[in-house]
Write a protein that holds these residues in place. Structure first.
Motif, mmCIF file in Angstrom:
data_model
loop_
_atom_site.group_PDB
_atom_site.id
_atom_site.type_symbol
_atom_site.label_atom_id
_atom_site.label_comp_id
_atom_site.label_asym_id
_atom_site.label_seq_id
_atom_site.Cartn_x
_atom_site.Cartn_y
_atom_site.Cartn_z
ATOM 1 N N LYS A 137 -11.227 55.080 -68.010
ATOM 2 C CA LYS A 137 -10.910 53.935 -67.166
ATOM 3 C C LYS A 137 -9.862 54.342 -66.136
ATOM 4 N N LEU A 138 -10.229 54.231 -64.888
ATOM 5 C CA LEU A 138 -9.311 54.586 -63.806
ATOM 6 C C LEU A 138 -8.668 53.316 -63.260
ATOM 7 N N LEU A 139 -8.529 53.196 -61.960
ATOM 8 C CA LEU A 139 -7.905 51.997 -61.403
ATOM 9 C C LEU A 139 -8.829 50.789 -61.474
ATOM 10 N N CYS A 197 2.763 68.453 -60.121
ATOM 11 C CA CYS A 197 2.334 67.448 -61.102
ATOM 12 C C CYS A 197 1.015 66.794 -60.675
ATOM 13 N N LEU A 198 0.888 66.534 -59.368
ATOM 14 C CA LEU A 198 -0.350 65.945 -58.864
ATOM 15 C C LEU A 198 -1.521 66.904 -59.069
ATOM 16 N N CYS A 218 -4.943 66.325 -61.152
ATOM 17 C CA CYS A 218 -6.278 66.546 -60.585
ATOM 18 C C CYS A 218 -7.101 67.475 -61.466
ATOM 19 N N LEU A 219 -6.471 68.517 -62.011
ATOM 20 C CA LEU A 219 -7.184 69.443 -62.888
ATOM 21 C C LEU A 219 -7.583 68.789 -64.204
ATOM 22 N N LEU A 220 -6.876 67.746 -64.591
ATOM 23 C CA LEU A 220 -7.203 67.031 -65.823
ATOM 24 C C LEU A 220 -8.400 66.099 -65.663
ATOM 25 N N MET A 221 -8.778 65.788 -64.419
ATOM 26 C CA MET A 221 -9.875 64.850 -64.211
ATOM 27 C C MET A 221 -11.202 65.356 -64.790
ATOM 28 N N ILE A 242 -3.744 60.381 -60.852
ATOM 29 C CA ILE A 242 -2.547 60.228 -61.679
ATOM 30 C C ILE A 242 -2.832 59.266 -62.826
ATOM 31 N N SER A 243 -3.502 58.160 -62.511
ATOM 32 C CA SER A 243 -3.883 57.207 -63.552
ATOM 33 C C SER A 243 -4.809 57.853 -64.575
ATOM 34 N N GLY A 244 -5.839 58.558 -64.088
ATOM 35 C CA GLY A 244 -6.777 59.207 -64.993
ATOM 36 C C GLY A 244 -6.149 60.339 -65.779
#
Length: 461
Positions: free
Chosen positions: A168-170, A216-217, A221-224, A151-153
């Motif tokens: 930059k992730l968590l 949405c999750l 995930c597909l955006l990673m 979600i952050s990414g």
């Protein structure tokens, strides 16, 4: 400066308060400690914090609590040790043996520090996952833990961040699960499990709000792979899309919608992502891919001379020279010249060659057998509980589908990334073992009804 110190202290306080609360809950329900260890092993909150939390051995502390809680306080009813758990223990023993005789002792023992916990926990986990609710709880914690990173990414990708090794992730770190390719693989792998939770979950029962969250999750995930520019993530997403053709009702509609979505998404993809994905079609023009081929050839030669492997991080001994093509110009004026490149100490960039180089042919065989049996077991469960004409899909067939898809995504990603001992892969293995054992216990013979009774209430977990 004081503001930064205060902010760091607040982050530590929130993380430690959450961990402390979960640990306190485990005094009544020891299985909560198992879930807490999974969260800590995946998210690594000690790297998110800045002060006290970094000094605490949280992973080891929760490992002791999880195992000790089950041993001293939890019920052992229904727990059974399986052949696949025996394979994990055998792999653990082999890793200990190769570590003692490793070529590079210092780095080998550093890797052993986290590998032994992952293997031992994977062998222990199915003993504690003796009910459907516990299996679901592990799946839920796994999805939410990796989902928090995604979600952050995903949000940073949408708002213009990203790039290979720069998203930059968590945590501000490009290693472990936070490494670009590894998080892309894990993100794609949890999608089918998240979808199963939305359809058959009992902790969060099917509801439109749950469906919206999972949708949405899944998008995050597909955006990673886009945000990280990880080619491995794109390959994993394509494999998952193809596998889902086995489970969707209207395959032609699904294929059409997927194709249309891909065409519409291309104009919105960053150019850096398109350029990097373009190197998939010709590995000879990409230095990273050319290096991998050279490392894999070196590993095969190394295994011939060292059939029992060289221990963890044996790749540090490699040294090789290869021809790297360099393209100049474009169109009709395009020319290729070959430059000799010498490299050394390059990582395997493949779990299969990682196992071969470090644990030898025996280690690779154990690892492949462990994963191969899991895929076969889920396929047998899937076929057994596959709905007949007019029947609805049951949770058993749905979970077998989800775990099998997640497992295949992991193994495809493992072709190009060294994730042989990553915890999320062994969590999938642990859930498969526990799920298979649960089904066999239904009537003592494994010949359970097509649809098992509802999950046990939380109080029995």
């Amino acid at each position: 400066m004081p503001e930064r110190v205060l902010e760091a202290a607040m982050v530590d306080l929130v993380l430690l308060a959450f961990i402390g609360l979960m640990a306190a809950m485990g005094l009544k329900r020891p299985f909560v400690w198992v879930l807490l260890y999974i969260y800590i092993d995946l998210v690594i909150p000690q790297k998110i914090g800045w002060g006290l939390i970094q000094a605490l051995p949280l992973s080891l502390m929760m490992f002791v609590l999880a195992f000790g809680g089950w041993l001293a306080l939890d019920s052992k009813e229904g727990s059974r040790f399986t052949f696949r758990q025996g394979l994990i223990v055998a792999l653990l023993a082999l890793c200990a043996f190769t570590t003692f005789r490793a070529v590079f002792q210092d780095s080998a023992w550093q890797k052993w520090d986290w590998v032994w916990k992952n293997l031992l926990f994977a062998a222990f986990l199915p003993l504690a996952m003796r009910t459907r609710l516990r299996i679901e709880a592990v799946a839920l914690v796994m999805v939410l833990s990796i989902g928090a990173i995604c979600i952050s990414g995903g949000m940073k990708t949408v708002f213009g961040g990203g790039g290979y090794g720069t998203l930059k992730l968590l945590v501000v770190e490009n290693s472990g699960i936070y490494e670009s390719s590894i998080i892309s693989i894990a993100a794609i792998a949890i999608i089918p499990i998240a979808v199963w939770l939305a359809r058959f979950g009992t902790v969060f029962r099917p509801h439109w709000t749950v469906t919206v969250f999972v949708a949405c999750l899944s998008l995050a995930c597909l955006l990673m792979p886009v945000g990280t520019n990880a080619r491995t993530g794109l390959v994993c997403a394509a494999v998952m899309a193809v596998m889902m053709l086995r489970t969707v009702r209207n395959r032609f509609v699904y294929a059409g919608l997927a194709g249309a979505a891909l065409v519409m998404a291309v104009p919105f993809l960053p150019q850096s992502f398109l350029d990097r994905m373009g190197t998939i079609t010709d590995h000879q023009e990409d230095e990273s891919a050319s290096t991998r081929i050279a490392v894999w050839n070196w590993t095969l030669d190394y295994a011939k001379q060292h059939p029992f492997g060289g221990g963890f991080d044996a790749y540090r001994a490699n040294s090789f020279t290869y021809q790297m093509p360099q393209v100049t110009g474009s169109g009709n004026s395009r020319s290729i010249t070959y430059v000799e490149v010498t490299d050394e100490g390059r990582a395997y960039h493949s779990s299969y060659f990682e196992m071969l180089g470090e644990q030898g042919w025996l280690g690779l065989g154990l690892w492949l057998l462990l994963h191969g049996i899991g895929l076969l077991q889920m396929e047998l469960v899937r076929r057994r509980f596959r709905p007949k004409d007019g029947e609805k899909l049951g949770w058993q067939c749905g979970l077998a589908d989800a775990l099998q898809q997640a497992h295949v995504v992991f193994l495809i990603g493992a072709l190009f990334v060294g994730i042989a001992f990553q915890p999320f892969g062994f969590l999938i293995v642990g859930m498969e073992i526990a799920f298979g054992s649960y089904l066999k216990r239904q009537d003592g013979t494994g010949r359970q009804p097509r649809f098992a009774p509802p999950a046990e209430p939380l109080a029995q977990a």
